[in-house]
Write a protein that holds these residues in place. Structure first.
Motif, PDB file in Angstrom:
ATOM      1  N   LYS A 129       0.832  -1.138  -0.137  1.00 55.18           N
ATOM      2  CA  LYS A 129       0.029   0.010  -0.145  1.00 55.18           C
ATOM      3  C   LYS A 129       0.786   1.304  -0.069  1.00 55.18           C
ATOM      4  O   LYS A 129       1.958   1.266   0.402  1.00 55.18           O
ATOM      5  N   THR A 130       0.366   2.437  -0.621  1.00 60.27           N
ATOM      6  CA  THR A 130       1.024   3.632  -0.366  1.00 60.27           C
ATOM      7  C   THR A 130       1.638   3.822   0.910  1.00 60.27           C
ATOM      8  O   THR A 130       0.794   4.062   1.705  1.00 60.27           O
ATOM      9  N   GLY A 131       2.617   4.234   0.908  1.00 64.12           N
ATOM     10  CA  GLY A 131       3.434   4.832   2.164  1.00 64.12           C
ATOM     11  C   GLY A 131       4.077   3.600   2.855  1.00 64.12           C
ATOM     12  O   GLY A 131       4.996   3.891   3.870  1.00 64.12           O
ATOM     13  N   GLN A 132       3.831   2.264   2.681  1.00 62.38           N
ATOM     14  CA  GLN A 132       4.511   1.215   3.159  1.00 62.38           C
ATOM     15  C   GLN A 132       6.159   0.931   2.645  1.00 62.38           C
ATOM     16  O   GLN A 132       6.404   1.748   1.685  1.00 62.38           O
ATOM     17  N   LEU A 154      21.024  -4.929  -1.384  1.00 56.86           N
ATOM     18  CA  LEU A 154      19.724  -4.719  -1.099  1.00 56.86           C
ATOM     19  C   LEU A 154      18.926  -3.564  -1.473  1.00 56.86           C
ATOM     20  O   LEU A 154      19.669  -2.416  -1.653  1.00 56.86           O
ATOM     21  N   LEU A 155      17.755  -3.398  -1.937  1.00 53.42           N
ATOM     22  CA  LEU A 155      17.100  -2.242  -2.252  1.00 53.42           C
ATOM     23  C   LEU A 155      16.015  -1.904  -1.451  1.00 53.42           C
ATOM     24  O   LEU A 155      15.329  -2.879  -1.313  1.00 53.42           O
ATOM     25  N   GLY A 156      15.829  -0.654  -1.075  1.00 50.89           N
ATOM     26  CA  GLY A 156      14.864  -0.370   0.072  1.00 50.89           C
ATOM     27  C   GLY A 156      14.063   0.665  -0.671  1.00 50.89           C
ATOM     28  O   GLY A 156      14.600   1.747  -1.571  1.00 50.89           O
ATOM     29  N   LEU A 157      12.718   0.558  -0.176  1.00 53.54           N
ATOM     30  CA  LEU A 157      11.857   1.488  -0.540  1.00 53.54           C
ATOM     31  C   LEU A 157      11.090   1.953   0.866  1.00 53.54           C
ATOM     32  O   LEU A 157      10.684   1.110   1.538  1.00 53.54           O
ATOM     33  N   GLU A 158      11.555   3.221   1.138  1.00 54.82           N
ATOM     34  CA  GLU A 158      11.196   3.758   2.593  1.00 54.82           C
ATOM     35  C   GLU A 158       9.740   4.041   2.743  1.00 54.82           C
ATOM     36  O   GLU A 158       8.995   3.897   3.486  1.00 54.82           O
ATOM     37  N   SER A 159       8.979   4.564   1.696  1.00 53.88           N
ATOM     38  CA  SER A 159       7.753   5.008   1.504  1.00 53.88           C
ATOM     39  C   SER A 159       7.011   4.817  -0.027  1.00 53.88           C
ATOM     40  O   SER A 159       7.348   5.662  -0.602  1.00 53.88           O
ATOM     41  N   ALA A 160       6.688   3.573  -0.325  1.00 53.74           N
ATOM     42  CA  ALA A 160       6.218   3.273  -1.460  1.00 53.74           C
ATOM     43  C   ALA A 160       5.152   4.266  -2.243  1.00 53.74           C
ATOM     44  O   ALA A 160       4.166   4.577  -1.355  1.00 53.74           O
TER      45      ALA A 160
END
Lengths: 113, 111
Positions: free
Chosen positions: A14-17, A75-81
């Motif tokens: 979800k957006t923000g995850q 590793l690839l991170g998305l902090e706030s999708a």
């Protein structure tokens, strides 16, 4: 040799995850890469690493962070999708020489709602 | 990669030859590659050519390189339905750490 593996294969956020995509290679490659693939746009480089402990920005780095604490993992991170990050993500690795082949993982399909 | 351009789509009949074209802009390219991507999979290297070569042949695949025009092509002889895939060209430029990919050409082979 397993080559380049990616975890997970699919994910819906979800957006923000936030989430982290893991790439592992067992070929002792120096260089590792994260790309995203969107229809009609080919592969765009997000971030890359030329060795353990190093990272560098690619063509489209905004909204992503990366880490290479061990040589075999990237590793690839998305902090706030965000929905704009819906894409297929590919990891790749390569020895280091000009002629060396770039090996790709099978991809992670990420959907952000 | 705006430095590497390909047409988006090519349709051929089974048994015909396919020619996929690619143009690049950087004259410092050292190696040029062709990758194949089948549905739902990652990219696999098909072949590559060193920048001082004009042609490379590997079974049904022929790669032609025109350095003057910065034009690369991949010819697939006797195209089969199993050749249906997206084909990417990529360039390696001296001093860069990552390949630059084109947007890919979707090859459709009709029986």
């Amino acid at each position: 040799n397993a080559g380049v593996t990616q975890t997970p294969k699919f994910r819906v956020l979800k957006t923000g995850q936030s989430m982290t995509l893991l790439c592992a290679q067992d070929m002792n490659h120096e260089y590792m890469y994260w790309y995203r693939q969107d229809p009609g746009m080919g592969l765009r480089l997000i971030h890359y690493s030329v060795g353990e402990g190093t990272t560098a920005k690619g063509e489209v780095p905004d909204g992503y962070n990366v880490s290479r604490l061990k040589k075999q993992n990237f590793l690839l991170g998305l902090e706030s999708a965000a929905p704009s990050q819906t894409s297929v993500y590919f990891c790749a690795s390569r020895l280091a020489g000009d002629r060396d082949e770039q090996f790709f993982g099978p991809g992670t399909r990420l959907t952000v709602l | 990669g705006e430095d590497v351009e390909q047409s988006l789509f090519l349709s051929v009949r089974e048994g015909d030859s396919s020619v996929i074209n690619c143009t690049y802009t950087d004259s410092s390219s050292t190696y040029l590659y062709w990758y194949k991507q089948e549905p739902g999979a990652g990219l696999q290297l098909l072949t590559y050519i060193f920048s001082n070569m004009d042609m490379k042949q590997d079974q049904r695949l022929t790669v032609l390189l025109n350095k003057k025009d910065k034009h690369l092509s991949l010819r697939i002889a006797d195209t089969q339905t199993g050749d249906s895939a997206i084909y990417f060209c990529a360039e390696n430029v001296a001093g860069r750490r990552a390949l630059t990919f084109g947007s890919g050409t979707r090859l459709q082979v009709q029986p």
